[in-house]
Design a protein around this motif. Structure first.
Motif, short mmCIF file in Angstrom:
data_model
loop_
_atom_site.label_atom_id
_atom_site.label_comp_id
_atom_site.label_asym_id
_atom_site.label_seq_id
_atom_site.Cartn_x
_atom_site.Cartn_y
_atom_site.Cartn_z
N HIS A 105 0.84 -1.21 0.00
CA HIS A 105 0.00 0.00 0.00
C HIS A 105 0.87 1.25 0.00
O HIS A 105 0.53 2.25 -0.65
CB HIS A 105 -0.92 -0.01 1.22
CG HIS A 105 -1.82 1.18 1.29
ND1 HIS A 105 -2.99 1.28 0.56
CD2 HIS A 105 -1.74 2.32 2.02
CE1 HIS A 105 -3.58 2.42 0.82
NE2 HIS A 105 -2.85 3.08 1.71
N ASP A 106 2.00 1.22 0.72
CA ASP A 106 2.90 2.37 0.74
C ASP A 106 3.42 2.68 -0.66
O ASP A 106 3.62 3.84 -1.03
CB ASP A 106 4.09 2.10 1.66
CG ASP A 106 3.73 2.21 3.13
OD1 ASP A 106 2.61 2.66 3.45
OD2 ASP A 106 4.57 1.82 3.98
N ASN A 109 -1.02 3.12 -3.49
CA ASN A 109 -2.19 3.23 -2.61
C ASN A 109 -3.47 2.68 -3.22
O ASN A 109 -4.51 2.69 -2.56
CB ASN A 109 -2.39 4.69 -2.16
CG ASN A 109 -2.70 5.65 -3.30
OD1 ASN A 109 -2.97 5.24 -4.43
ND2 ASN A 109 -2.63 6.94 -3.01
N VAL A 112 -5.44 -2.22 -1.72
CA VAL A 112 -6.26 -2.03 -0.51
C VAL A 112 -6.76 -3.40 -0.02
O VAL A 112 -6.75 -4.38 -0.78
CB VAL A 112 -7.46 -1.10 -0.80
CG1 VAL A 112 -6.98 0.31 -1.11
CG2 VAL A 112 -8.31 -1.65 -1.94
N ASP A 342 -8.21 0.11 5.35
CA ASP A 342 -6.76 0.25 5.49
C ASP A 342 -6.35 0.57 6.92
O ASP A 342 -5.32 0.07 7.41
CB ASP A 342 -6.26 1.35 4.54
CG ASP A 342 -4.81 1.67 4.73
OD1 ASP A 342 -3.96 0.85 4.33
OD2 ASP A 342 -4.51 2.73 5.32
#
Length: 352
Positions: A105-106, A109, A112, A342
């Motif tokens: 996710h970093d 984005n 999810v 998240d």
């Protein structure tokens, strides 16, 4: 040497992702789906073994039914390859530990959470598995004081983690080690980076990465290391509890006589848990740039349904397991999939 290893990993990942891109599937940021291309599911090394093929296929069948598309399982031998497949739009779905999800996710984005397996009572609050520190049986006395298990003597030992992208095989145990030993003057500035490499004047005398939870456990059983970190869920198909309380320090586990690879070389070998920490369950994740919002919602609706919760090939019953089925998930009571966002994984971020 470390730079050479990093260069080798990057090269492998680059080649693997090139192969993924050549094999079909949506390749980036699309909000509509190609009905003629497969939905690609990336699996970490822990779930990539041949013994779990039927369990993977059961998940794939649900995805295929909902989306009306074929499913392709992308098994891997390295955490980084699986993570990068989601990040670089060469896989639609993945089954990741919380740390691997956060890393993905970093970087992108659009990756999810899709769903997460609940606890035995069907709730999120109990949606945990366990990160173990283990030693071979016969050595457990070195990690006790007045009959109480303590981790003081892991310092200076040969140690095996799973992968720096593993939640229960690196992020959680490294955070615990740092929290415990930073109370000592010598180790007050200890960091996770310093736990990665062993040697003279290092925290560990030697550090290995098993590449999977199974690999870390085998490093312990083979005598390559003195202490290893791995999780209960990833070895449950290969071992049995022989004494003590499940997921508690002092619990003794034995490798099954008919265990499949890589445990087949260690039938009857025993190890003892010296530390056990609850960890947030691993989620299925989705690249929301490769599937539409409607497709994601339909997948969530189906996966969280009673039909899936009662599918013995997804949440395996004792009868299925006794018949030889190797599951990803087990049905002990009210287990099912649940939707999370998240923010549910912020406790893992806080460990970093």
């Amino acid at each position: 040497m470390r730079s050479l290893r990093l260069l080798l990993i990057v090269t492998i990942v680059t080649l693997a992702l090139a192969a993924c891109g050549a094999s079909g599937g949506n390749t980036g940021g699309n909000t509509t789906s190609n009905a003629n291309s497969p939905v690609i599911i990336a699996w970490l090394p822990n779930e990539s073994g041949s013994e779990l093929k039927d369990a993977r296929d059961a998940i794939g069948a649900v995805v295929s039914e909902v989306l009306g598309r074929p499913v392709e399982h992308r098994t891997t031998t390295d955490y980084l390859i699986a993570v990068e497949a989601l990040v670089n739009n060469t896989a639609h779905l993945g089954f990741f530990g919380a740390e691997a999800y956060v890393q993905a996710h970093d970087k992108n984005n659009k990756v999810v959470p899709l769903v997460i397996p609940s606890g035995s009572d069907g709730r999120l609050e109990t949606a945990v598995y366990y990160s173990w520190l283990a030693v071979v049986r016969g050595q457990e006395g070195n990690y006790q004081e007045n009959g109480i298990y303590k981790i003081d003597n892991i310092q200076g030992k040969r140690f095996a983690f799973v992968s720096s992208s593993s939640t229960s095989g690196f992020r959680v145990p490294s955070a615990n080690i740092i929290k415990y030993f930073s109370q000592q003057e010598k180790w007050k500035n200890l960091t996770a980076d310093e736990l990665i490499e062993g040697g003279p004047n290092k925290f560990f005398s030697e550090v290995q990465f098993g590449g999977s939870h199974q690999g870390a456990a085998v490093a312990l059983l083979s005598g390559a290391v003195d202490v290893a970190s791995f999780c209960d869920a990833c070895v449950q198909n290969y071992v049995e509890l022989v004494s003590g309380e499940e997921n508690k320090p002092g619990a003794v586990y034995r490798v099954l006589n008919n265990a499949s690879e890589p445990f087949d070389k260690f039938p009857g070998a025993e190890f003892v848990i010296i530390s056990a920490t609850p960890v947030i369950n691993a989620p299925f994740v989705v690249n929301s740039g490769m599937l539409t919002a409607d497709e994601i919602k339909r997948l969530q609706d189906k996966l969280t349904s009673d039909e899936v919760a009662n599918n013995p090939r997804i949440f395996a019953t004792k009868a299925e397991i006794d018949a030889g089925f190797k599951p990803l998930f087990r049905k002990t009571k009210d287990e099912r999939f649940l939707v999370v966002d998240d923010a549910f994984f912020n406790p893992i971020r806080a460990m970093r």
